[in-house]
Scaffold this motif. Structure first.
Motif, PDB file in Angstrom:
ATOM      1  N   SER A 356       0.839  -1.189   0.000  1.00 27.11           N
ATOM      2  CA  SER A 356       0.000   0.000   0.000  1.00 27.11           C
ATOM      3  C   SER A 356       0.877   1.243   0.000  1.00 27.11           C
ATOM      4  O   SER A 356       1.817   1.353   0.803  1.00 27.11           O
ATOM      5  CB  SER A 356      -0.909   0.002   1.238  1.00 27.11           C
ATOM      6  OG  SER A 356      -1.485   1.265   1.446  1.00 27.11           O
ATOM      7  N   VAL A 357       0.570   2.160  -0.900  1.00 27.95           N
ATOM      8  CA  VAL A 357       1.273   3.443  -0.900  1.00 27.95           C
ATOM      9  C   VAL A 357       0.955   4.215   0.368  1.00 27.95           C
ATOM     10  O   VAL A 357       1.828   4.863   0.965  1.00 27.95           O
ATOM     11  CB  VAL A 357       0.875   4.260  -2.152  1.00 27.95           C
ATOM     12  CG1 VAL A 357       1.416   5.682  -2.066  1.00 27.95           C
ATOM     13  CG2 VAL A 357       1.388   3.573  -3.414  1.00 27.95           C
ATOM     14  N   ARG A 358      -0.269   4.113   0.817  1.00 30.47           N
ATOM     15  CA  ARG A 358      -0.661   4.815   2.046  1.00 30.47           C
ATOM     16  C   ARG A 358       0.188   4.354   3.237  1.00 30.47           C
ATOM     17  O   ARG A 358       0.619   5.163   4.068  1.00 30.47           O
ATOM     18  CB  ARG A 358      -2.141   4.595   2.341  1.00 30.47           C
ATOM     19  CG  ARG A 358      -2.619   5.306   3.598  1.00 30.47           C
ATOM     20  CD  ARG A 358      -4.059   4.981   3.932  1.00 30.47           C
ATOM     21  NE  ARG A 358      -4.996   5.703   3.089  1.00 30.47           N
ATOM     22  CZ  ARG A 358      -5.756   5.132   2.158  1.00 30.47           C
ATOM     23  NH1 ARG A 358      -5.677   3.811   1.949  1.00 30.47           N
ATOM     24  NH2 ARG A 358      -6.590   5.851   1.445  1.00 30.47           N
ATOM     25  N   ALA A 359       0.428   3.054   3.337  1.00 29.54           N
ATOM     26  CA  ALA A 359       1.204   2.527   4.460  1.00 29.54           C
ATOM     27  C   ALA A 359       2.630   3.075   4.446  1.00 29.54           C
ATOM     28  O   ALA A 359       3.211   3.350   5.501  1.00 29.54           O
ATOM     29  CB  ALA A 359       1.221   1.005   4.408  1.00 29.54           C
ATOM     30  N   VAL A 360       3.197   3.237   3.265  1.00 32.15           N
ATOM     31  CA  VAL A 360       4.548   3.788   3.156  1.00 32.15           C
ATOM     32  C   VAL A 360       4.580   5.214   3.683  1.00 32.15           C
ATOM     33  O   VAL A 360       5.466   5.593   4.466  1.00 32.15           O
ATOM     34  CB  VAL A 360       5.028   3.738   1.690  1.00 32.15           C
ATOM     35  CG1 VAL A 360       6.305   4.537   1.512  1.00 32.15           C
ATOM     36  CG2 VAL A 360       5.240   2.300   1.263  1.00 32.15           C
ATOM     37  N   PHE A 361       3.618   6.021   3.266  1.00 31.19           N
ATOM     38  CA  PHE A 361       3.576   7.398   3.751  1.00 31.19           C
ATOM     39  C   PHE A 361       3.281   7.446   5.252  1.00 31.19           C
ATOM     40  O   PHE A 361       3.833   8.274   5.980  1.00 31.19           O
ATOM     41  CB  PHE A 361       2.520   8.201   2.986  1.00 31.19           C
ATOM     42  CG  PHE A 361       2.914   8.531   1.581  1.00 31.19           C
ATOM     43  CD1 PHE A 361       4.140   9.098   1.293  1.00 31.19           C
ATOM     44  CD2 PHE A 361       2.061   8.281   0.521  1.00 31.19           C
ATOM     45  CE1 PHE A 361       4.518   9.402  -0.002  1.00 31.19           C
ATOM     46  CE2 PHE A 361       2.413   8.580  -0.778  1.00 31.19           C
ATOM     47  CZ  PHE A 361       3.650   9.143  -1.040  1.00 31.19           C
ATOM     48  N   ARG A 362       2.415   6.558   5.717  1.00 30.11           N
ATOM     49  CA  ARG A 362       2.054   6.560   7.135  1.00 30.11           C
ATOM     50  C   ARG A 362       3.273   6.284   8.010  1.00 30.11           C
ATOM     51  O   ARG A 362       3.465   6.920   9.053  1.00 30.11           O
ATOM     52  CB  ARG A 362       0.967   5.539   7.416  1.00 30.11           C
ATOM     53  CG  ARG A 362       0.516   5.534   8.890  1.00 30.11           C
ATOM     54  CD  ARG A 362      -0.510   4.469   9.176  1.00 30.11           C
ATOM     55  NE  ARG A 362      -1.767   4.749   8.500  1.00 30.11           N
ATOM     56  CZ  ARG A 362      -2.264   4.024   7.502  1.00 30.11           C
ATOM     57  NH1 ARG A 362      -1.600   2.945   7.070  1.00 30.11           N
ATOM     58  NH2 ARG A 362      -3.412   4.338   6.942  1.00 30.11           N
ATOM     59  N   ALA A 363       4.102   5.336   7.578  1.00 26.65           N
ATOM     60  CA  ALA A 363       5.284   5.004   8.372  1.00 26.65           C
ATOM     61  C   ALA A 363       6.206   6.217   8.509  1.00 26.65           C
ATOM     62  O   ALA A 363       6.719   6.507   9.594  1.00 26.65           O
ATOM     63  CB  ALA A 363       6.029   3.837   7.730  1.00 26.65           C
ATOM     64  N   GLY A 364       6.419   6.931   7.405  1.00 28.83           N
ATOM     65  CA  GLY A 364       7.262   8.116   7.472  1.00 28.83           C
ATOM     66  C   GLY A 364       6.643   9.221   8.300  1.00 28.83           C
ATOM     67  O   GLY A 364       7.326   9.914   9.064  1.00 28.83           O
ATOM     68  N   TYR A 365       5.334   9.395   8.165  1.00 28.59           N
ATOM     69  CA  TYR A 365       4.634  10.448   8.888  1.00 28.59           C
ATOM     70  C   TYR A 365       4.658  10.199  10.398  1.00 28.59           C
ATOM     71  O   TYR A 365       4.902  11.117  11.195  1.00 28.59           O
ATOM     72  CB  TYR A 365       3.195  10.521   8.378  1.00 28.59           C
ATOM     73  CG  TYR A 365       2.283  11.445   9.144  1.00 28.59           C
ATOM     74  CD1 TYR A 365       2.337  12.826   8.955  1.00 28.59           C
ATOM     75  CD2 TYR A 365       1.344  10.948  10.047  1.00 28.59           C
ATOM     76  CE1 TYR A 365       1.491  13.681   9.654  1.00 28.59           C
ATOM     77  CE2 TYR A 365       0.496  11.787  10.742  1.00 28.59           C
ATOM     78  CZ  TYR A 365       0.567  13.145  10.547  1.00 28.59           C
ATOM     79  OH  TYR A 365      -0.273  13.982  11.236  1.00 28.59           O
ATOM     80  N   GLN A 366       4.414   8.968  10.807  1.00 25.92           N
ATOM     81  CA  GLN A 366       4.347   8.671  12.235  1.00 25.92           C
ATOM     82  C   GLN A 366       5.697   8.819  12.922  1.00 25.92           C
ATOM     83  O   GLN A 366       5.756   9.009  14.135  1.00 25.92           O
ATOM     84  CB  GLN A 366       3.803   7.254  12.434  1.00 25.92           C
ATOM     85  CG  GLN A 366       2.323   7.127  12.077  1.00 25.92           C
ATOM     86  CD  GLN A 366       1.812   5.708  12.176  1.00 25.92           C
ATOM     87  OE1 GLN A 366       2.594   4.753  12.183  1.00 25.92           O
ATOM     88  NE2 GLN A 366       0.489   5.551  12.245  1.00 25.92           N
ATOM     89  N   ALA A 367       6.776   8.739  12.153  1.00 28.15           N
ATOM     90  CA  ALA A 367       8.103   8.893  12.745  1.00 28.15           C
ATOM     91  C   ALA A 367       8.480  10.354  12.971  1.00 28.15           C
ATOM     92  O   ALA A 367       9.495  10.639  13.603  1.00 28.15           O
ATOM     93  CB  ALA A 367       9.138   8.228  11.842  1.00 28.15           C
ATOM     94  N   LEU A 368       7.669  11.291  12.471  1.00 26.47           N
ATOM     95  CA  LEU A 368       7.983  12.709  12.589  1.00 26.47           C
ATOM     96  C   LEU A 368       7.606  13.251  13.963  1.00 26.47           C
ATOM     97  O   LEU A 368       6.626  12.810  14.565  1.00 26.47           O
ATOM     98  CB  LEU A 368       7.227  13.511  11.528  1.00 26.47           C
ATOM     99  CG  LEU A 368       7.544  13.256  10.060  1.00 26.47           C
ATOM    100  CD1 LEU A 368       6.602  14.065   9.186  1.00 26.47           C
ATOM    101  CD2 LEU A 368       8.995  13.608   9.745  1.00 26.47           C
ATOM    102  N   PRO A 369       8.338  14.267  14.436  1.00 27.53           N
ATOM    103  CA  PRO A 369       7.881  15.013  15.623  1.00 27.53           C
ATOM    104  C   PRO A 369       6.571  15.730  15.312  1.00 27.53           C
ATOM    105  O   PRO A 369       6.205  15.935  14.145  1.00 27.53           O
ATOM    106  CB  PRO A 369       9.016  16.010  15.865  1.00 27.53           C
ATOM    107  CG  PRO A 369      10.191  15.488  15.116  1.00 27.53           C
ATOM    108  CD  PRO A 369       9.637  14.740  13.942  1.00 27.53           C
ATOM    109  N   SER A 370       5.867  16.157  16.356  1.00 26.55           N
ATOM    110  CA  SER A 370       4.516  16.701  16.181  1.00 26.55           C
ATOM    111  C   SER A 370       4.496  17.946  15.300  1.00 26.55           C
ATOM    112  O   SER A 370       3.590  18.105  14.478  1.00 26.55           O
ATOM    113  CB  SER A 370       3.901  17.019  17.546  1.00 26.55           C
ATOM    114  OG  SER A 370       4.706  17.964  18.245  1.00 26.55           O
TER     115      SER A 370
END
Length: 898
Positions: A356-370
């Motif tokens: 899933s392309v969404r899952a790839v973006f989600r992983a990067g997004y969740q690793a970011l500071p708020s």
């Protein structure tokens, strides 16, 4: 066998190993018995070295090969080390036995494998493209010793692992001692533990688990010792950080390391950094066809190309798209393309099974500071392909330093991209698929987060537009009342400091400003909608963006209606009138806009706005050839400008009056008016105005030389009011002065990006070249035609067509010349242009022997001349025709080559 006997045999073989390895036995990677023996000797050597106390074990083994005393010392130390370690004794026994495959003793497990790991995943069968990247990664094989560290970085789904695995398979022959591979889970919440990775690597290299150090540092030392005399290729996939990777690096130069990461790992020492971007259109098309099936994709190539475009060059997206096409053959490619085109369904469509392309973006997004997560959400709030880097400051309501640090974090995570703007400075770019994910995350937040942020951004854009607009018209405002919308302070060094920076700023931010106006109207932010539109109106005129200007002004007029703001409506109508007039789309509507604006400005007592609207109406009347009405309107505007006083407006009005004087062949009066206007522009440091004055001065000098006759001297020798007959134009000093002024005007207008003024200057130079028989006329007129056609300047295009027509006639293409001139006359109503074009057409008809058509064209030309108040030969049409019915006297340099 007793311990002493085992030790003696082990030491003897270790000495042989040291000598043979030094001779390069293992490094040659020869298949068969010799390699097998070398592997066993090497393992025994490393095992003994690891058992000896201190850090000089390897040296002691080497000395034992040369000295019997050192050999005795080595045996004693090893016997002491094994004295209370029965497990160690059993390990040594296995190492010396060629037959025992496995020995278990407590937690110790020793495999009889060769210690040559082959852990590479299979290469992707349908791998496509990336030739340059693979060449850069394959360089270690060409280096003596082969030691290199290469990092491949890029956003999730860009194909980093596929590229590295492909390169690793090509490099396998260069690394005969094995290939290690590990997924470090850098995109996951819990990356792989380095201690565990080292343990797995050491076991794969032949180290018994019972001999592994307990701590990470110890295992790192063991790892580097094991690799000291081997050529191993190490692939560290999906690395999380520099710290994670550093502990897994070999110590010598015989091994190569290939690393992939979403981060750039900026502080890691590497020999080669390869940044992966999206696939180009051709490669993406090939990949989709290979995965989805050539026949399947080719059944609707248009839809297939749309799928490629919507996947944005992201290999993961293309693979999923191809897999869906192959998995569901009953579904058309067109219907899948329509799903992708829907912003709300695109990420759903790019999901299949566990991929899933969404899952790839989600992983990067969740690793970011708020704060970086918030920035990522807000970057999609305005529907624009990119934003200036400073936009993060108002979006997040933080200072410039905090915004810059936030952007760096997003760039390091590869969730956004940056590019260098044409006017300098960074611009933030969101991949189309990342934009969709950003919008999904934004929808999960309260609506006021996005609204507040975008209002601040629009307020900042308005502040910058105000400053740039002031540089484009330094004499002051065109009207009053643009001050109700809330501005947001801009970071330092983002304001235009001079006219050139203002032109560049508006050019760079045009798309963003258009999106801002559209967004403001959709959200009902009426003040921002109309004030932003008004602030960019002059810039849109300079850029020839009349269609865009008309669209935005319709939105802004609606906003002014909601506000009940008559002053805003007046300003916007005046701007809309300019766009309609200069774009040539609707002259009647333009006149209505100017008239209503004049009335509204007058009723509100806004003399600035009224005088400016009057001046613009006068320009419209002059352009349509209504020279008497134009002169009256401009005189009224001149009186208001002088009373204010408003020097800039007065200068433009004097320039327009000079054009009318020129058309009436009052050349001395025209030059005097231009002198006054140029002095006012120069005093106000308005470069664009000076450029237009120089261009108009050149027009006046050129026409005064030929008396206003629209034909070259060699084409027409009959009487013409004011036409000199004593010498050719080229011998008149006014002709040379005109050329100099055109060239100077072209330089100034090009510098301030005034495309329309520059194109009309090119037209003047082309006309002079035509009169001179200069072959550069063809190139000049071609350039003018391209520019006027691209930007929709209908009047300019019609004038250019008539010059091109005369060039065609001189090149024996009389029929083409007639057609072009007829096309020019079919353009917008313009008595001055039609007067000149009709006379030229009469000459072409006469040369073609079409007497009736020539008489009709002469009649039309006379009518247009008289309507505009322009002089015309005082002879009957039949008499004039006698001078027009001759063949074209072609200039030698225009003749078609034989």
């Amino acid at each position: 066998m007793m311990v002493e006997e085992l030790v003696a045999a082990g030491v003897a073989l270790a000495i042989v190993s040291a000598k043979r390895l030094g001779a390069g036995l293992a490094n040659r990677a020869i298949e068969g018995v010799e390699q097998s023996v070398a592997d066993r000797l090497g393992r025994l050597y490393r095992w003994i070295a690891g058992r000896l106390p201190g850090e000089e074990s390897a040296t002691l083994i080497d000395e034992a090969g040369r000295s019997p005393d050192a050999q005795a010392v080595l045996r004693r130390q090893l016997v002491l080390a094994l004295g209370e370690d029965p497990a160690g004794v059993e390990e040594l026994r296995v190492l010396l036995s060629p037959h025992a495959p496995v020995l278990a003793h407590g937690d110790f497990l020793l495999s009889a494998s060769s210690g040559i790991p082959h852990q590479l995943p299979p290469a992707v069968a349908d791998f496509t493209g990336r030739g340059q990247e693979l060449a850069r990664l394959a360089e270690p094989a060409e280096r003596l010793g082969g030691g290199r560290v290469c990092l491949v970085h890029g956003p999730g789904g860009i194909g980093k692992t596929s590229v590295v695995v492909q390169a690793a398979h090509r490099l396998m022959p260069s690394f005969p001692d094995g290939q290690l591979f590990v997924d470090l889970n850098g995109a996951e919440e819990r990356p792989a533990a380095v201690r565990e990775v080292l343990g797995d690597f050491l076991v794969a290299l032949g180290v018994a688990r019972g001999r592994l150090s307990d701590d990470e540092a110890g295992r790192t030392r063991q790892f580097r010792t094991e690799l000291a005399d081997r050529r191993v290729l190490i692939i560290l996939d999906n690395a999380a950080s520099e710290q994670q990777v550093s502990a897994l690096m070999p110590g010598g130069s015989s091994c190569a390391v290939l690393i992939t990461s979403r981060s750039v790992l900026a502080t890691l020492a590497v020999d080669e950094r390869v940044a992966l971007s999206g696939l180009d259109e051709g490669t993406a098309w090939d990949l989709l066809r290979r995965i989805g099936g050539v026949d399947r994709v080719d059944e609707d190539p248009g839809a297939g190309r749309e799928v490629v475009r919507l996947c944005g060059g992201l290999p993961l997206a293309l693979r999923i798209a191809g897999a869906r096409l192959a998995t569901f053959p009953a579904r058309t490619v067109g219907s899948f393309a329509r799903d992708l085109a829907d912003d709300h369904r695109r990420l759903d469509a790019l999901s299949l099974g566990e991929r899933s392309v969404r899952a790839v973006f989600r992983a990067g997004y969740q690793a970011l500071p708020s704060l970086q997560q918030q920035a990522f959400r807000l970057l999609s709030a305005l529907d624009t392909p990119d934003l200036p880097a400073w936009a993060l400051s108002p979006l997040l309501d933080v200072n410039a330093q905090a915004a810059e640090a936030c952007l760096e974090g997003l760039l390091l995570a590869h969730l956004v991209q940056a590019r260098r703007g044409e006017a300098g400075g960074q611009r933030i770019v969101l991949h189309d698929l990342a934009r969709g994910f950003s919008k999904e995350r934004a929808a999960e937040q309260p609506a006021d987060e996005s609204d507040s942020a975008v209002r601040r951004l629009l307020g900042a854009l308005l502040s910058a537009a105000d400053a740039a607009d002031a540089q484009l018209r330094p004499a002051g405002a065109r009207h009053s009342g643009r001050d109700a919308a809330v501005r947001y302070p801009l970071p330092d060094n983002t304001m235009a400091g001079d006219v050139w920076e203002a032109v560049e700023w508006f050019e760079a931010e045009r798309v963003v400003l258009v999106a801002a106006v559209t967004h403001a109207h959709a959200r009902g932010w009426w003040e921002l909608c109309w004030e932003l539109t008004d602030a960019m109106s002059i810039a849109l005129e300079h850029q020839w963006r009349w269609d865009i200007s008309c669209q935005l002004h319709q939105l802004a007029l609606d906003a002014a209606g909601h506000l009940g703001n008559g002053g805003a409506r007046a300003a916007l109508l005046r701007n809309l009138g300019e766009a309609l007039r200069d774009g040539g789309s609707d002259m009647g509507r333009a006149a209505e806009c100017f008239s209503e604006a004049i009335a509204l400005f007058h009723s509100s007592g806004d003399a600035h706005g009224e005088s400016d609207a009057l001046g613009n109406l006068g320009i419209l009347q002059r352009q349509q050839g209504e020279l008497q009405n134009a002169a009256q309107t401009l005189t009224t505007a001149e009186s208001l400008f002088r009373a204010l006083p408003l020097e800039r407006g007065l200068a433009w009005t004097l320039r327009e009056k000079a054009v009318i004087s020129r058309h009436h062949t009052h050349y001395t009066e025209a030059l005097a008016q231009l002198d006054q206007a140029e002095a006012l522009f120069a005093a106000n440091e308005e470069t664009r105005g000076v450029g237009w004055i120089l261009r108009t001065r050149a027009d006046t000098e050129k026409e005064s030389t030929v008396g206003g006759c629209p034909l070259p001297r060699r084409w027409y020798t009959g009487p013409w009011p004011g036409r000199p007959v004593t010498s050719p134009p080229a011998q008149d000093p006014r002709w040379a002065a005109a050329r100099t002024h055109y060239e100077h005007a072209a330089q100034l207008l090009h510098a301030v990006r005034d495309h329309r003024g520059h194109t009309w200057t090119t037209l003047g130079l082309a006309d002079m070249a035509l009169h001179d028989g200069d072959p550069t006329a063809a190139a000049l007129i071609s350039r003018a035609l391209e520019e006027t056609d691209a930007c929709g300047d209908h009047r300019g295009h019609s004038r250019a067509l008539t010059v091109q027509a005369l060039l065609h006639a001189e090149a024996d293409r009389l029929s083409d010349a007639i057609t072009l001139t007829e096309q020019a006359l079919a353009g917008p109503r313009d008595h001055v242009g039609a007067a000149q074009a009709s006379f030229r057409l009469a000459r072409l008809y006469g040369a073609a022997g079409r007497q009736h058509d020539a008489l009709h064209a002469l009649h039309e030309s006379r009518t247009h001349h008289r309507t505009a108040g322009m002089p015309f030969p005082d002879l009957p049409d039949t008499e004039l025709c006698k001078t027009l019915n001759r063949p074209i006297p072609r200039a030698r340099r225009f003749r078609r080559p034989k």
